[in-house]
Design a protein around this motif. Structure first.
Motif, PDB file in Angstrom:
ATOM      1  N   GLU A   5     -44.403  40.972 127.154  1.00 49.48           N
ATOM      2  CA  GLU A   5     -45.250  41.115 125.920  1.00 49.48           C
ATOM      3  C   GLU A   5     -44.976  42.366 124.904  1.00 49.48           C
ATOM      4  O   GLU A   5     -45.246  42.020 123.977  1.00 49.48           O
ATOM      5  N   VAL A   6     -44.657  43.508 125.580  1.00 50.44           N
ATOM      6  CA  VAL A   6     -44.414  44.660 124.984  1.00 50.44           C
ATOM      7  C   VAL A   6     -43.096  44.592 124.108  1.00 50.44           C
ATOM      8  O   VAL A   6     -42.989  44.719 123.229  1.00 50.44           O
ATOM      9  N   MET A   7     -42.108  43.946 125.085  1.00 48.65           N
ATOM     10  CA  MET A   7     -40.906  43.406 124.191  1.00 48.65           C
ATOM     11  C   MET A   7     -41.083  42.490 123.137  1.00 48.65           C
ATOM     12  O   MET A   7     -40.384  42.941 122.064  1.00 48.65           O
ATOM     13  N   GLU A   8     -41.797  41.422 123.210  1.00 46.02           N
ATOM     14  CA  GLU A   8     -42.066  40.589 122.131  1.00 46.02           C
ATOM     15  C   GLU A   8     -42.770  41.161 121.160  1.00 46.02           C
ATOM     16  O   GLU A   8     -42.243  41.171 119.887  1.00 46.02           O
ATOM     17  N   ARG A   9     -43.650  42.249 121.094  1.00 45.72           N
ATOM     18  CA  ARG A   9     -44.283  42.824 120.076  1.00 45.72           C
ATOM     19  C   ARG A   9     -43.353  43.886 119.552  1.00 45.72           C
ATOM     20  O   ARG A   9     -43.289  44.050 118.225  1.00 45.72           O
ATOM     21  N   ASP A  10     -42.254  44.321 120.188  1.00 47.41           N
ATOM     22  CA  ASP A  10     -41.521  45.154 119.631  1.00 47.41           C
ATOM     23  C   ASP A  10     -40.391  44.494 118.982  1.00 47.41           C
ATOM     24  O   ASP A  10     -39.868  44.923 117.816  1.00 47.41           O
ATOM     25  N   LEU A  11     -40.042  43.036 119.335  1.00 43.64           N
ATOM     26  CA  LEU A  11     -39.297  42.552 118.488  1.00 43.64           C
ATOM     27  C   LEU A  11     -40.010  41.860 117.188  1.00 43.64           C
ATOM     28  O   LEU A  11     -39.326  41.018 116.405  1.00 43.64           O
ATOM     29  N   GLY A  12     -41.380  41.993 117.145  1.00 44.53           N
ATOM     30  CA  GLY A  12     -42.130  41.427 116.195  1.00 44.53           C
ATOM     31  C   GLY A  12     -42.183  39.920 116.343  1.00 44.53           C
ATOM     32  O   GLY A  12     -42.584  39.142 115.194  1.00 44.53           O
ATOM     33  N   LEU A  13     -42.266  39.303 117.495  1.00 45.27           N
ATOM     34  CA  LEU A  13     -42.595  38.055 117.636  1.00 45.27           C
ATOM     35  C   LEU A  13     -44.115  37.466 117.999  1.00 45.27           C
ATOM     36  O   LEU A  13     -44.808  38.469 118.380  1.00 45.27           O
TER      37      LEU A  13
END
Length: 110
Positions: A102-110
């Motif tokens: 989820e952190v990676m998704e938020r960082d990617l703006g997803l």
């Protein structure tokens, strides 16, 4: 209630309190937790009723709305019967993995 904090992650482990009491304590302490991802470890309770899981719905939705993760850990919860808004996994490692994704998704703006 045992609280472990690492960087931007809080792990709350249920001890003796009922789930309802635990939710109330989390809501009371929420201002301290609001900027962290939260894991609630309920594995000390073997059987958690659906009604108990629903008690976390308000705090989970509030926390996820602020772009932070909220994950419940318990091996005995039937995830097919729980609301989709609540993330429940059987192990702590899976909770860490979910938060990492989820952190990676938020960082990617997803």
């Amino acid at each position: 209630m045992i609280i472990d904090q690492n960087e931007n992650l809080i792990v709350v482990t249920q001890e003796n309190a009922s789930v309802i009491e635990l939710v109330k304590k989390i809501e009371t302490l929420y201002p301290k937790f609001k900027n962290n991802n939260i894991i609630v470890n309920l594995n000390t309770i073997k059987v958690v009723a659906l009604e108990d899981v629903i008690e976390f719905l308000r705090v989970s939705n509030q926390h996820r709305a602020t772009k932070h993760s909220f994950v419940i850990v318990n091996e005995g919860i039937d995830t097919d019967k729980t609301p989709d808004e609540i993330i429940i996994v059987p192990t702590l490692q899976e909770a860490y993995d979910i938060i990492e994704m989820e952190v990676m998704e938020r960082d990617l703006g997803l």
